[in-house]
Design a protein around this motif. Structure first.
Motif, mmCIF file in Angstrom:
data_model
loop_
_atom_site.group_PDB
_atom_site.id
_atom_site.type_symbol
_atom_site.label_atom_id
_atom_site.label_comp_id
_atom_site.label_asym_id
_atom_site.label_seq_id
_atom_site.Cartn_x
_atom_site.Cartn_y
_atom_site.Cartn_z
ATOM 1 N N ALA A 136 -45.129 1.364 -37.761
ATOM 2 C CA ALA A 136 -44.262 1.836 -38.358
ATOM 3 C C ALA A 136 -43.616 0.693 -39.548
ATOM 4 O O ALA A 136 -43.274 0.826 -40.577
ATOM 5 N N GLU A 137 -43.722 -0.746 -38.993
ATOM 6 C CA GLU A 137 -43.420 -1.723 -39.772
ATOM 7 C C GLU A 137 -44.244 -1.848 -41.043
ATOM 8 O O GLU A 137 -43.868 -2.426 -41.901
ATOM 9 N N LEU A 138 -45.334 -1.162 -41.264
ATOM 10 C CA LEU A 138 -46.234 -1.408 -42.330
ATOM 11 C C LEU A 138 -45.912 -0.097 -43.452
ATOM 12 O O LEU A 138 -46.674 -0.232 -44.547
ATOM 13 N N ILE A 139 -45.245 0.817 -42.809
ATOM 14 C CA ILE A 139 -44.718 1.617 -43.819
ATOM 15 C C ILE A 139 -43.612 1.512 -44.543
ATOM 16 O O ILE A 139 -42.545 0.981 -43.826
ATOM 17 N N PRO A 140 -43.522 1.674 -46.021
ATOM 18 C CA PRO A 140 -42.069 1.117 -46.529
ATOM 19 C C PRO A 140 -40.996 2.058 -46.201
ATOM 20 O O PRO A 140 -41.182 3.367 -45.843
ATOM 21 N N ASP A 141 -39.845 1.440 -46.202
ATOM 22 C CA ASP A 141 -38.598 2.306 -45.952
ATOM 23 C C ASP A 141 -38.462 3.248 -46.826
ATOM 24 O O ASP A 141 -37.898 4.454 -46.692
ATOM 25 N N HIS A 142 -38.672 3.040 -48.434
ATOM 26 C CA HIS A 142 -38.373 3.880 -49.318
ATOM 27 C C HIS A 142 -39.286 3.305 -50.479
ATOM 28 O O HIS A 142 -39.704 2.317 -50.477
ATOM 29 N N ILE A 143 -39.313 4.383 -51.360
ATOM 30 C CA ILE A 143 -40.122 4.078 -52.626
ATOM 31 C C ILE A 143 -39.402 4.414 -53.882
ATOM 32 O O ILE A 143 -38.602 5.505 -54.317
ATOM 33 N N GLU A 144 -39.430 3.440 -54.801
ATOM 34 C CA GLU A 144 -38.322 3.545 -55.898
ATOM 35 C C GLU A 144 -38.593 4.547 -56.836
ATOM 36 O O GLU A 144 -37.613 5.412 -57.277
ATOM 37 N N SER A 145 -39.859 4.927 -57.185
ATOM 38 C CA SER A 145 -40.228 5.779 -58.094
ATOM 39 C C SER A 145 -40.218 7.182 -57.263
ATOM 40 O O SER A 145 -40.180 8.232 -57.951
ATOM 41 N N LEU A 146 -39.857 7.194 -55.974
ATOM 42 C CA LEU A 146 -40.039 8.397 -55.347
ATOM 43 C C LEU A 146 -38.602 8.558 -54.356
ATOM 44 O O LEU A 146 -38.875 8.297 -53.146
ATOM 45 N N PRO A 147 -37.467 8.407 -54.828
ATOM 46 C CA PRO A 147 -36.317 8.426 -54.013
ATOM 47 C C PRO A 147 -35.956 9.471 -53.048
ATOM 48 O O PRO A 147 -35.285 9.434 -51.912
ATOM 49 N N GLU A 148 -36.756 10.713 -53.206
ATOM 50 C CA GLU A 148 -36.682 11.935 -52.350
ATOM 51 C C GLU A 148 -37.406 11.390 -50.697
ATOM 52 O O GLU A 148 -36.947 12.127 -49.768
#
Length: 559
Positions: A323-335
């Motif tokens: 899970a630590e390699l998965i981004p918490d959020h993506i700026e271009s996809l805020p949903e």
């Protein structure tokens, strides 16, 4: 609705019973009920909060029951029934079509049986070729030039050393490369509506007519096949695409290779199973898959094609990317947000998925497992992009030409390629290959037998339809024709298999026939001797003279 009223009354009585023990104040704890209802493609949030005026337990129960009753009512409304009527004349026309299909099956099934026996003998010859010609490499770490071009057997551990692997660059990539990963993939799924159907057939009391009632309903589930088209029987319930198009854009351009055409699968299959049967192309955006270029077993390099083609060996143990390699959020996809399992999803925590929601899973296969090979040893060519390969030797399929009749006849047995997970010596791999081949041959024999019996049953369908005009004779006639089809189909299957066995294994068949003929001859000879002995005349018994009898016997006789 009578059922709903009874359920509502039962819950209200239970609520009243609990309300008696709720306390003198009757105040409830502050609660928050949130539900999402899609009306005309708009998500409406409904919030009920007890703040200023405390509600009694009965009031809260009534609100909850009304909400559930309305939800159940909407679900019951999402059903469509169609009725089809087929009279006796229509059934006779259908049975005529089944008769034609039955004739085709009766003609095709023996050909398939014949080909199956020939294929079985060819596969056994190929396996025996591996047994006799394969060169055993004791240490896969040090292959030699002498075995280049030869059929070799080796065992080793699949490894990528210290190579780190990630996906194609883009917004949907993992935050940092993953070490000790042989394969890593990204699978995007969307929550969509699917049609389900259930049929009920009612036969006429007099005549061969039938009335078929088909009930269509809507089921929602996750699918990696992307947004689905409009539902045939529910045109007013469209599927939402959600942010799928944005995912495709952020993941990159589509692969140049055309996606495989969709198969005509049986209805009511779960979407995940349908996607498995249709083989979702992970090279198509927004999916992605990446294979390590450093994969090897000892001194043999493994190409991407080998790892992708042998999924049962190299892609059987998928694990979740940390899970630590998965981004918490993506700026271009805020949903998108990261859930507790390490997936990116548009579903809020604690909510049920809605139509159009997406979920992105990141999975990988770790190295370090054992594999066994019977393959051809080849030299790896230099790649214009990667340059000289890290490992000198690789593996490939070998085309086998077997000689017989003292080298005067050469048979092309096809290619040899055996790869299995685990550590197996040459003897074990040959034994497992023969066992697998026997099981495949048995399954194909049973399948051909079923097709042949079904063909004979369809051939008689016109007669069963005529007999079905009478209630009692229809059932009895159908059972009688099924027994006849079973007997005739079994006799045909055994006959074709015996003739094919004699064609492809003449020596073994001759020995079996000679042995059977000898046993039959001995039995017939012994039966003839017994018959001759029984035909001889039997002499009448002769009494002994009286002077030879003892005095006691004479006295007893006179008495």
């Amino acid at each position: 609705m009578a059922v709903l009223r009874s359920i509502k009354l039962t819950l209200l009585l239970a609520a009243l019973a609990v309300a008696g023990t709720a306390g003198e104040s009757g105040e409830l704890r502050s609660n928050h009920i949130r539900s999402k209802v899609q009306v005309n493609d708009v998500d409406v949030g409904t919030t009920t909060t007890s703040s200023s005026q405390p509600k009694t337990l009965v009031d809260a129960a009534e609100e909850f029951i009304d909400f559930e009753a309305n939800l159940l009512k909407r679900r019951l409304q999402n059903k469509v029934e169609t009725t089809e009527r087929c009279n006796t004349w229509c059934m006779l026309k259908q049975s005529l079509g089944l008769t034609i299909i039955g004739l085709l099956l009766i003609c095709v099934s023996p050909c398939l049986m014949w080909k199956n026996e020939g294929r079985h003998v060819k596969e056994l010859r190929r396996i025996d070729f591996c047994k006799n010609k394969a060169v055993v490499i004791d240490n896969s770490e040090f292959p030699t030039d002498e075995d280049t071009g030869e059929l070799v057997h080796f065992v080793g551990q699949v490894s990528v050393d210290d190579d780190a692997l990630d996906l194609k660059s883009g917004a949907l990539n993992i935050s940092s490369p993953l070490t000790k990963a042989l394969v890593i993939k990204r699978t995007c799924s969307i929550y969509q509506k699917f049609e389900q159907s259930a049929q009920q057939t009612k036969n006429d009391m007099i005549g061969a007519g039938q009335t078929t009632t088909t009930t269509y309903s809507i089921k929602e589930d996750w699918t990696p096949m992307g947004p689905q088209g409009p539902l045939e029987h529910f045109p007013n319930d469209p599927n939402s695409r959600g942010i799928w198009d944005e995912l495709v854009t952020q993941a990159g351009a589509l692969n140049e290779t055309a996606a495989p055409s969709a198969l005509n699968l049986p209805p009511n299959l779960p979407p995940e199973m349908a996607a498995l049967l249709q083989q979702v192309d992970l090279n198509q955006s927004p999916h992605c898959i990446s294979v390590s270029k450093s994969a090897h077993v000892g001194g043999f390099g493994l190409s991407r094609d080998i790892i992708m083609s042998e999924k049962a060996v190299f892609q059987s143990n998928w694990m979740q990317v940390p899970a630590e390699l998965i981004p918490d959020h993506i700026e271009s996809l805020p949903e998108l947000r990261k859930d507790r399992y390490g997936n990116l999803t548009t579903v809020e925590e604690g909510d049920q998925p809605m139509n159009g929601d997406v979920m992105i899973k990141f999975e990988y296969v770790a190295d370090g497992f054992d594999a066994s090979f019977i393959v051809q040893q080849v030299l790896l060519d230099a790649d214009p992009e990667a340059g000289v390969p890290e490992y000198k030797f690789g593996v490939d399929k070998q085309n086998v030409h077997d000689e017989k009749c003292f080298g005067k006849i050469t048979d092309d047995l096809g290619v040899i390629w055996m790869v299995r997970a685990g550590r197996h010596d040459l003897k074990e791999m040959i034994s497992m290959a023969k066992e697998d081949e026997k099981n495949i041959t048995k399954m194909l024999r049973i399948l051909c037998w079923i097709l042949l019996v079904a063909g004979w049953m369809m051939l008689f369908s016109i007669f069963t339809t005529l007999l079905s005009t009478l209630p009692l004779l229809g059932a009895l006639g159908g059972a009688a024709f099924f027994i006849v089809s079973l007997i005739v189909g079994t006799v045909c299957c055994c006959g074709v298999t015996a003739i094919a066995y004699f064609r492809y294994r003449p020596l073994i068949t001759s020995i079996i026939l000679a042995t059977a003929g000898g046993i039959a001859g001995i039995i017939i000879w012994r039966l003839d001797e017994a018959n001759e002995a029984s035909m001889q005349p039997t002499m009448a018994p002769v009494f002994a003279p009286k002077f030879l009898l003892e005095p006691e016997e004479l006295a007893l006789e006179s008495y």
